[in-house]
Design a protein around this motif. Sequence first.
Motif, PDB file in Angstrom:
ATOM      1  N   SER A   1       1.408  -4.941   0.278  1.00  9.64           N
ATOM      2  CA  SER A   1       1.684  -3.679   0.951  1.00  9.64           C
ATOM      3  C   SER A   1       2.000  -2.600   0.103  1.00  9.64           C
ATOM      4  O   SER A   1       2.026  -2.807  -1.066  1.00  9.64           O
ATOM      5  CB  SER A   1       3.034  -3.775   1.820  1.00  9.64           C
ATOM      6  OG  SER A   1       4.182  -3.858   1.019  1.00  9.64           O
ATOM      7  N   GLU A   2       1.845  -1.251   0.619  1.00  4.36           N
ATOM      8  CA  GLU A   2       1.975  -0.190  -0.442  1.00  4.36           C
ATOM      9  C   GLU A   2       3.548  -0.236  -0.817  1.00  4.36           C
ATOM     10  O   GLU A   2       3.559   0.021  -2.038  1.00  4.36           O
ATOM     11  CB  GLU A   2       1.856   1.029   0.662  1.00  4.36           C
ATOM     12  CG  GLU A   2       2.072   2.620  -0.280  1.00  4.36           C
ATOM     13  CD  GLU A   2       1.666   3.701   0.505  1.00  4.36           C
ATOM     14  OE1 GLU A   2       0.403   4.199   0.689  1.00  4.36           O
ATOM     15  OE2 GLU A   2       2.623   3.991   1.319  1.00  4.36           O
ATOM     16  N   ALA A   3       4.338  -0.566  -0.040  1.00  6.74           N
ATOM     17  CA  ALA A   3       5.691  -0.758  -0.323  1.00  6.74           C
ATOM     18  C   ALA A   3       5.887  -1.704  -1.549  1.00  6.74           C
ATOM     19  O   ALA A   3       6.986  -1.370  -2.649  1.00  6.74           O
ATOM     20  CB  ALA A   3       6.740  -1.002   0.738  1.00  6.74           C
ATOM     21  N   GLU A   4       5.331  -2.574  -1.494  1.00  7.74           N
ATOM     22  CA  GLU A   4       5.237  -3.601  -2.859  1.00  7.74           C
ATOM     23  C   GLU A   4       4.651  -3.261  -3.837  1.00  7.74           C
ATOM     24  O   GLU A   4       5.124  -3.487  -5.057  1.00  7.74           O
ATOM     25  CB  GLU A   4       4.609  -4.968  -2.222  1.00  7.74           C
ATOM     26  CG  GLU A   4       5.525  -5.848  -1.203  1.00  7.74           C
ATOM     27  CD  GLU A   4       5.233  -7.121  -0.842  1.00  7.74           C
ATOM     28  OE1 GLU A   4       5.672  -7.857  -0.404  1.00  7.74           O
ATOM     29  OE2 GLU A   4       3.835  -7.481  -1.374  1.00  7.74           O
ATOM     30  N   VAL A   5       3.820  -2.427  -3.758  1.00  4.57           N
ATOM     31  CA  VAL A   5       3.198  -1.806  -4.953  1.00  4.57           C
ATOM     32  C   VAL A   5       4.207  -0.713  -5.504  1.00  4.57           C
ATOM     33  O   VAL A   5       4.365  -0.947  -6.750  1.00  4.57           O
ATOM     34  CB  VAL A   5       1.733  -0.845  -4.573  1.00  4.57           C
ATOM     35  CG1 VAL A   5       1.186  -0.157  -5.765  1.00  4.57           C
ATOM     36  CG2 VAL A   5       0.724  -1.900  -4.089  1.00  4.57           C
ATOM     37  N   ALA A   6       4.774   0.202  -4.685  1.00  2.00           N
ATOM     38  CA  ALA A   6       5.965   1.074  -5.321  1.00  2.00           C
ATOM     39  C   ALA A   6       6.777   0.300  -5.920  1.00  2.00           C
ATOM     40  O   ALA A   6       7.392   0.597  -6.914  1.00  2.00           O
ATOM     41  CB  ALA A   6       6.170   1.737  -4.043  1.00  2.00           C
ATOM     42  N   GLN A   7       7.135  -0.828  -5.300  1.00  2.49           N
ATOM     43  CA  GLN A   7       8.319  -1.605  -5.747  1.00  2.49           C
ATOM     44  C   GLN A   7       8.118  -2.336  -7.436  1.00  2.49           C
ATOM     45  O   GLN A   7       8.840  -2.305  -8.193  1.00  2.49           O
ATOM     46  CB  GLN A   7       8.567  -2.965  -4.949  1.00  2.49           C
ATOM     47  CG  GLN A   7       9.942  -3.865  -5.385  1.00  2.49           C
ATOM     48  CD  GLN A   7      10.383  -4.891  -4.600  1.00  2.49           C
ATOM     49  OE1 GLN A   7       9.428  -5.100  -3.448  1.00  2.49           O
ATOM     50  NE2 GLN A   7      11.121  -5.666  -4.636  1.00  2.49           N
ATOM     51  N   VAL A   8       6.642  -2.909  -7.506  1.00  2.00           N
ATOM     52  CA  VAL A   8       6.278  -3.379  -8.829  1.00  2.00           C
ATOM     53  C   VAL A   8       6.159  -2.217  -9.777  1.00  2.00           C
ATOM     54  O   VAL A   8       6.841  -2.299 -10.835  1.00  2.00           O
ATOM     55  CB  VAL A   8       4.876  -4.037  -8.590  1.00  2.00           C
ATOM     56  CG1 VAL A   8       4.579  -4.540  -9.943  1.00  2.00           C
ATOM     57  CG2 VAL A   8       5.216  -5.319  -7.855  1.00  2.00           C
ATOM     58  N   VAL A   9       5.764  -1.064  -9.378  1.00  2.00           N
ATOM     59  CA  VAL A   9       5.689  -0.036 -10.354  1.00  2.00           C
ATOM     60  C   VAL A   9       6.794   0.527 -10.893  1.00  2.00           C
ATOM     61  O   VAL A   9       7.246   0.558 -12.209  1.00  2.00           O
ATOM     62  CB  VAL A   9       4.791   1.046  -9.923  1.00  2.00           C
ATOM     63  CG1 VAL A   9       4.829   2.396 -10.698  1.00  2.00           C
ATOM     64  CG2 VAL A   9       3.329   0.635  -9.556  1.00  2.00           C
ATOM     65  N   ALA A  10       7.773   0.608  -9.878  1.00  2.00           N
ATOM     66  CA  ALA A  10       9.312   1.340 -10.115  1.00  2.00           C
ATOM     67  C   ALA A  10      10.021   0.363 -11.038  1.00  2.00           C
ATOM     68  O   ALA A  10      10.809   0.550 -12.068  1.00  2.00           O
ATOM     69  CB  ALA A  10      10.009   1.325  -8.881  1.00  2.00           C
ATOM     70  N   LEU A  11       9.850  -1.218 -10.822  1.00  2.00           N
ATOM     71  CA  LEU A  11      10.476  -2.011 -11.637  1.00  2.00           C
ATOM     72  C   LEU A  11      10.033  -2.248 -13.226  1.00  2.00           C
ATOM     73  O   LEU A  11      10.406  -1.940 -14.173  1.00  2.00           O
ATOM     74  CB  LEU A  11      10.151  -3.533 -11.200  1.00  2.00           C
ATOM     75  CG  LEU A  11      11.270  -3.975 -10.062  1.00  2.00           C
ATOM     76  CD1 LEU A  11      10.922  -5.207  -9.514  1.00  2.00           C
ATOM     77  CD2 LEU A  11      12.706  -4.109 -10.567  1.00  2.00           C
ATOM     78  N   CYS A  12       8.573  -1.868 -13.057  1.00  4.47           N
ATOM     79  CA  CYS A  12       7.733  -1.907 -14.490  1.00  4.47           C
ATOM     80  C   CYS A  12       8.327  -0.846 -15.329  1.00  4.47           C
ATOM     81  O   CYS A  12       8.583  -0.635 -16.343  1.00  4.47           O
ATOM     82  CB  CYS A  12       6.234  -1.964 -14.234  1.00  4.47           C
ATOM     83  SG  CYS A  12       5.680  -3.697 -14.073  1.00  4.47           S
ATOM     84  N   VAL A  13       8.471   0.522 -14.581  1.00  2.14           N
ATOM     85  CA  VAL A  13       8.849   1.750 -15.281  1.00  2.14           C
ATOM     86  C   VAL A  13      10.360   1.762 -15.886  1.00  2.14           C
ATOM     87  O   VAL A  13      10.544   1.979 -16.946  1.00  2.14           O
ATOM     88  CB  VAL A  13       8.756   2.870 -14.324  1.00  2.14           C
ATOM     89  CG1 VAL A  13       9.461   4.298 -14.717  1.00  2.14           C
ATOM     90  CG2 VAL A  13       7.118   3.257 -14.065  1.00  2.14           C
TER      91      VAL A  13
END
Length: 471
Positions: free
Chosen positions: A60-72
Amino acid sequence: MNAPATFDTVAAPLPAALLDALQAAFGTRCSTALAVRQQHGRDESVFDVPPPQAVVFAESEAEVAQVVALCVAYRVAVIPYGAGSSLEGHLLAVQGGISLDVSRMNAIVRIDTEDLTVTVQPGVTRKQLNEALKHEGLFFPIDPGADASLGGMAATRASGTNAVRYGTMRENVLGLRVVTAAGEVMRTGSRAKKSSAGYDLTRLLVGSEGTLGVITELTVKVHPLPEAVSAAVCFFPSIDAAVRTAMTVIQVGVPIARCELLDVHAIRAVNAHDRLGLKEAPMLLMEFHGSPASVEEQAATVQALAADHDGDAFEWATTPEARTRLWAARHHAYFSAVQTRPGCRAIATDTCVPISRLAEHLNASIAEADAAGLPYFVVGHVGDGNFHLTYLLDPDRPEERDTAERLSAQMVARAIALEGTCTGEHGVGLHKQGFLLEEMGAEALAAMRAVKAALDPLGLLNPGKILPPAA
């Protein structure tokens, strides 16, 4: 300047806290298994790069945002992954990090038949979309050959066989939803056919190769299935004659849908692979769309133009089955040719020049390849000045890689000198970085760096791609 064949930099280990957070959030959809990482650490390029340190499958889009936020938060690179069919090293983890696989985000969100638009998630493939559209009497024309995902096609600004009539992804993407480097969702464009509202962020992101954001949704144009379709092949005594025919067809304004070139090496390969029995000579494969009368008129005009360049042995196909047989030659050319040299690796270089300079450019490139003695084949979307010259290399003979890189550099330098581009559709990735300064100039390259710094200040989105390393 050519990209190196190997990358020896050892990435720092993933922070344990990041891996724990990803595994807690995604369970088995966060994998550190070597086989999974290796699958996500190779594309169709020849680069040897260590695989990503982990792979996360977002749904989902929310999961993409979650992964990117964690990586950042943990200062770790994130590399978007679709179908893995790129050719220039776009998806390789040159600085380690997380491969973010969006292939499971493959829902067709909305089909608007009256507006001729479709909204899809990034993992939808072109074949999947066209299968759904055919029941509506519509089709999506961008056809790069591989069954690529639409997210990846937008990221690399793909085009393919239909571009001469229908354009590339640049012309066919109306709007996007994108997760930014801040882990936020940004919307660009709309379903309207045109807009004058502000900066064109959609066009900026189409072709950005995952370096400015992760595409999570696309709205694209679709087209009515043509009332009549006819395909034809025509054979020529030389590459030059075939290319000059294609040039003339475009210059006189015939609205041809596809105009593809295969050289004799490609024909031999597909004959051996698919038992097609085609004449072993340079061939143009053409397709015409429209009403029955317009298709007949286009075909007659092209046949007359081909005769002026000694084209003969026209073979027509008006049924879907017959057209599929002919197009198999084009779509299978790459893998058919690779099988002619077992164990080989391929460097597929594409350039694009103004149509008036195509014959000059292609003839010189073939002469250089013949003189070098390296196995190769040529296919091309010659209707829009784009062709691919692919060299087949023995991976145990580094001198062959050196020869192929030299030929590729000469071909690119000539394309730029002829007011063309270093890549018509494959994208920059790792392989074409060294040519951007020559093609675009220092000022344009500085502007690109400024855009990258503004949208991805930490440089964590698909790092090491497009922009050459700073001197």
